[in-house]
Write an enzyme that holds these catalytic residues in place. Structure first.
Site, PDB file in Angstrom:
ATOM      1  N   THR A 198       1.860  -0.140  -1.638  1.00 38.28           N
ATOM      2  CA  THR A 198       0.780   0.548  -2.367  1.00 38.28           C
ATOM      3  C   THR A 198       1.251   1.066  -3.723  1.00 38.28           C
ATOM      4  OG1 THR A 198       1.173   2.762  -1.398  1.00 38.28           O
ATOM      5  CG2 THR A 198      -0.283   1.252  -0.187  1.00 38.28           C
ATOM      6  N   LEU A 244      -3.190   3.004  -5.531  1.00 36.41           N
ATOM      7  CA  LEU A 244      -4.478   3.036  -4.829  1.00 36.41           C
ATOM      8  C   LEU A 244      -4.216   2.595  -3.386  1.00 36.41           C
ATOM      9  CD1 LEU A 244      -7.199   3.988  -5.731  1.00 36.41           C
ATOM     10  CD2 LEU A 244      -7.785   1.661  -6.385  1.00 36.41           C
ATOM     11  N   HIS A 245      -3.755   3.545  -2.593  1.00 36.19           N
ATOM     12  CA  HIS A 245      -3.217   3.255  -1.257  1.00 36.19           C
ATOM     13  C   HIS A 245      -4.224   2.581  -0.309  1.00 36.19           C
ATOM     14  CE1 HIS A 245       0.150   5.998  -2.230  1.00 36.19           C
ATOM     15  NE2 HIS A 245      -0.726   6.904  -2.550  1.00 36.19           N
ATOM     16  N   ASP A 246      -5.269   3.316   0.056  1.00 35.71           N
ATOM     17  CA  ASP A 246      -6.091   2.913   1.196  1.00 35.71           C
ATOM     18  C   ASP A 246      -6.905   1.639   0.998  1.00 35.71           C
ATOM     19  OD1 ASP A 246      -6.756   6.383   2.125  1.00 35.71           O
ATOM     20  OD2 ASP A 246      -5.090   5.050   2.607  1.00 35.71           O
ATOM     21  N   CYS A 248      -5.946  -1.045  -0.004  1.00 35.09           N
ATOM     22  CA  CYS A 248      -5.099  -2.180   0.400  1.00 35.09           C
ATOM     23  C   CYS A 248      -5.454  -2.640   1.811  1.00 35.09           C
ATOM     24  CB  CYS A 248      -3.625  -1.787   0.332  1.00 35.09           C
ATOM     25  SG  CYS A 248      -2.987  -1.584  -1.340  1.00 35.09           S
TER      26      CYS A 248
END
Ligand code: RIB
Ligand code: CA
Length: 315
Positions: A198, A244-246, A248
């Site tokens: 991420t 932009l972690h989530d 992914c």
């Protein structure tokens, strides 16, 4: 040959990046059928994460989405939150209207159990964007549902990238390490999106300008949320934007070819105060521990953001 959309439950602690992931999912009905959104305590307390989930559904123009409220604290530890990153509302940046859509009365854990029992085995994917408390609680309360799960795709953990809430732990795992231990030992196929991948999906100015150029309210919100929550990462890492972690997790379901990783063993530290919540990834296969997770380490970041902008501009 077109395949039918994948049935998913999104378990989440919104959180601006969770919000973008929810928008991506609701904008992609040909790829994912969102059975429900289940809120968990994490970035901010549960009364806010369940409210934020509804705010995002209404922003997406999907007020009929089923939203459930789940566990308000980790399995055995006090809740740790992340207002320092996400602000006191969890969706700081733009001012958001109060939601008017209903919150479902049933507890999220009971919904997860009932749905896994009702749906054919291997047809429901759990997309986990926050601490794993709801999922682990469902597995403890109803062990029979474990084998019903098609796959768990989660954002969490870190290895080469090390921690973001402690020197060794990523936030989602750190908040409820006992829950993570249960899930990683469950035998359910896991795809994990750790900080290692991420942190390669950064909200650089050109990528966020592409959202601004669309001119729709959802895309404007993505830009304004990013403007707020990227300040933490820019200050801490000196990076060009925030990871932009989530999203992914959802992007993997739509275009798995954007990601690359290795199927390895990952264990969770639950006893050491120094390394609590660390995801100990046997990347080089130096143990005989059985591989239990696809550990993603690379992403086509330009392709990822192009997908995000293309899909969310539909809303
Ligand atoms: O460490 C990043 C993760 O923690 C993301 O899911 C973010 O939303 C927070 O939940
Ligand atoms: Ca999250």
């Amino acid at each position: 040959m077109t395949t039918s959309p994948r049935k998913i439950i999104i378990d989440t602690d919104p959180g601006q990046d969770d919000a973008v992931a929810i928008l991506l999912a609701l904008a992609s009905p040909e790829d994912v059928e969102v059975l429900a959104i289940t809120a968990v305590a994490g970035n901010v307390p549960l009364h806010l994460t369940q409210k934020n989930a509804r705010i995002v559904c209404e922003l997406a123009g999907k007020p009929d989405t089923l939203v459930f409220s789940g566990c308000h604290e980790p399995i055995k530890r006090p809740l740790v939150t992340a207002e320092h990153v996400h602000g006191k509302t969890g969706l700081d940046g733009p001012v958001m209207e109060e939601p008017t859509m209903a919150l479902q009365a049933q507890h999220a854990v009971d919904y997860i159990i009932d749905t896994l029992r009702a749906e054919p085995t291997g047809t429901v994917t759990l997309c986990v964007l926050g601490p794993l408390t709801n999922i682990a609680t469902a597995f403890k309360r109803a062990p029979d549902v474990v084998e019903k799960v098609q796959e768990i795709v989660l954002m969490g953990g870190a290895y080469f990238e090390v921690g973001n809430i402690t020197p060794t732990a990523e936030f989602n795992i750190y908040v409820d390490p006992e829950a993570a231990k249960i899930v990683f030992a469950s035998g359910v196929p896991i795809v994990m999106m750790p900080l290692d991948v991420t942190h390669k999906a950064l909200t650089t100015a050109p990528r966020i300008d592409a959202f601004r150029a669309v001119g729709t309210r959802p895309c404007d919100m993505v830009a304004e949320w990013t403007d707020f929550f990227e300040r933490f990462d820019i200050e801490k890492y000196g990076s060009q934007g925030a990871p932009l972690h989530d999203p992914c997790v959802i992007a993997y379901l739509i275009k798995p070819e954007l990601f690359a990783g290795r199927h390895i063993n990952v264990e969770i530290e639950t006893s050491s105060d120094l390394t609590l919540g660390m995801t100990v990834a046997d990347w080089w296969g130096v143990t005989d521990r059985k591989p239990n997770a696809m550990f993603m380490g690379d992403v086509d970041a330009d392709g990822f953001f192009a997908l995000l902008t293309d899909r969310i501009s539909r809303l």
